[in-house]
Design an enzyme around this catalytic site. Structure first.
Site, short mmCIF file in Angstrom:
data_model
loop_
_atom_site.label_atom_id
_atom_site.label_comp_id
_atom_site.label_asym_id
_atom_site.label_seq_id
_atom_site.Cartn_x
_atom_site.Cartn_y
_atom_site.Cartn_z
N LYS A 124 -8.36 -2.77 -52.01
CA LYS A 124 -8.07 -1.69 -51.05
C LYS A 124 -9.37 -1.01 -50.63
CE LYS A 124 -5.08 2.42 -50.57
NZ LYS A 124 -4.10 3.31 -51.26
N SER B 98 0.29 3.93 -49.14
CA SER B 98 -0.85 3.64 -48.30
C SER B 98 -1.52 2.30 -48.58
CB SER B 98 -1.89 4.75 -48.48
OG SER B 98 -2.39 4.76 -49.81
N SER C 242 1.86 5.00 -53.59
CA SER C 242 1.15 4.15 -52.63
C SER C 242 0.95 2.72 -53.07
CB SER C 242 -0.22 4.76 -52.30
OG SER C 242 -0.07 5.92 -51.52
#
Length: 488
Positions: free
Chosen positions: A80, A155, A179
């Protein structure tokens, strides 16, 4: 049995690499080919590091040939874009950091590189981790591989989509309010948010420091255990890292659930607005767990109804403090057209941050302002303590709690972007886990009538990741839905 190398799990790829059946270069090329084939439609990656990935793959093959390989040597992974990677751009999906190239690695990256993993790229996300749909990125929208008109969750939506679409074999994400678990649920992959302090946060760009955790997204539960074993542990560089010993997670994979008590939360069972397909899938999953030997009891989290309100005071308050550093002076984006210092501050932050980040900075600044601190921030801290106590009492009666991960399957792109309150409710089942600091996991448990994945959330006591994996692994094998793939 998968036909293509990029469809392998980490455990399957590890076995083939160790036996010499395949090389890491072949495996990495298969993943890079898959990214070139489908990522223009999915949008999972912000940066693809093809050249350095192949260099790492060649080094991994040499290491395997020398006989000193670890379980992750030669395995292509994605990261990420909120985790610092030395020499590789780390943007947090924000215009503010669009050109930021870290001079150091996060601790988890040092561990992955030390293990010989291959890093194929950095994945898309909601800006600074603020969002539940990966629509709040400064660069692109990520789409759900199961239905390209729908969101992948957020996210860590880029990481979940990349794993689901076989554009990597596993990924690291971060979880501040759900997330990792929510996108894992929407994309049909396994997602783990560990106990706060189990994995070092050094090198994770801060959103809300008392809630942020680095975690894992994989195609299977055993893969999750392999990655956790490699990156868990105390880090003197992170003052919030727990000095707790790391167990052998491989020992968690014990067949059967005899002696395991499953808690069914009374308040979650009565939550309004849950999609009937989600309720049906979770109910069937509970029956499956009972058939494997588990015993179910009802437990209560009496203060969990205040979790959303407390979370949306605490996390914006911490975000407004953490993001104050991005002022156009120290580093990051700077608006150069301003003719005085105050105007430069205003235009830099107005143009550098997206709308959702600006909204949360404003909320947080208000909650921390003179005259309102006690009414909002202090009160939210008190609620957080009550919720943590609720979890401790619940886990005195059960080993694991189960619930839906999200109230609905993945929703359509654009359907909630103008209604932030509705968007925030997407995390109604996941926020309390972050407030309490306990581990949570999402494992696929079924599909909606539209063919969209649904996830089962497993929540455990502090440092009970092994128990979560035992339950998840037994359920994954019994459910028999892991090999179902999206058609892109």
């Amino acid at each position: 049995m998968p036909q293509k190398l990029n469809e392998l799990t980490i455990a399957e790829a590890r076995r083939r690499l160790q036996s010499g059946e395949i090389s890491s270069v072949q495996l990495t090329r298969a993943v890079l080919d898959r990214i070139r084939e489908v990522d223009d439609r999915v949008g999972a990656y912000i940066t693809v590091a093809a050249e350095s990935a192949l260099e790492q793959a060649r080094a991994a093959d040499e290491r395997i040939a020398r006989g000193d390989a670890s379980p992750l040597t030669g395995i292509p992974l994605s990261i990420k874009d909120i985790i610092c990677t030395r020499g590789l751009r780390t943007t947090c999906a924000s215009r503010m950091l669009s050109e930021f190239v870290p001079q150091y690695d996060a601790t988890v990256m040092e561990k992955l590189k030390g293990a010989g993993a291959v890093i194929v790229g950095k994945t898309n996300m909601d800006e600074f981790g603020m969002g539940s749909s990966t629509e709040h990125s400064a660069f692109r929208i990520t789409r759900n591989p199961w239905d390209l008109s729908r969101i992948p969750g957020g996210s860590s939506g880029g990481s979940a989509a990349a794993v689901a679409a076989d554009m990597c074999l596993g990924s690291l994400g971060s979880d501040t309010g759900g997330s990792i678990r929510q996108p894992a649920s929407h994309c049909g992959v396994v997602g783990l948010k560990p106990t706060y302090g189990r994995i070092s946060r050094f090198g994770l760009v801060a959103f809300a420091s008392s809630l942020d955790q680095i975690g894992i997204l994989t195609k299977s539960v055993p893969d999750c255990g392999l990655l956790l074993q490699s990156i868990a542990g105390h880090d003197p560089g992170d003052s919030t890292s727990a000095p707790a010993p790391v167990p052998d997670y491989g020992a968690a994979f014990v067949e059967g659930l005899e002696g395991v008590t499953i808690g069914l939360c009374r308040e979650y069972l009565s939550t309004e607005g849950v999609d009937p397909d989600v309720t049906a899938a979770v109910t069937a999953a509970v029956r499956q767990l009972e058939s494997l030997g588990a015993r179910c009891v009802e437990v209560s989290l009496p203060h969990v109804e205040y979790a959303i309100a407390a979370y949306y005071v605490l996390s914006p308050a911490e975000a407004s403090s953490n993001l104050a550093r991005y002022d156009g002076v120290k580093y990051g984006f700077r608006e150069k057209s301003a003719d005085n210092l105050l105007q430069m501050y205003k235009t830099t932050r107005s143009r550098g941050f997206g709308r959702e980040v600006q909204r949360r900075i404003l909320i947080g600044t208000y909650c921390l302002s003179a005259g309102y601190y006690d009414a909002y921030y202090k009160k939210a801290c008190q609620v957080r303590s009550l919720i943590a106590d609720d979890f401790k009492k619940a886990f005195s009666r059960c080993d694991v709690m189960v619930s839906p991960v999200a109230p609905t399957p993945a929703f359509s792109i654009g359907s909630k972007t103008d209604d932030p309150l509705t968007m925030y409710l997407s995390d109604v089942f996941t926020l309390s886990t972050n407030l309490a600091g306990v581990p949570g996991m999402s494992v696929p448990c079924g599909f909606s009538r539209q063919g969209l994945p649904i996830g089962l959330q497993l929540t455990g006591g502090y440092f009970a990741e092994g128990t979560l994996m035992r339950v998840a692994w037994n359920f994954e094998r019994a459910a028999g839905i892991r090999d179902r793939k999206p058609e892109i």
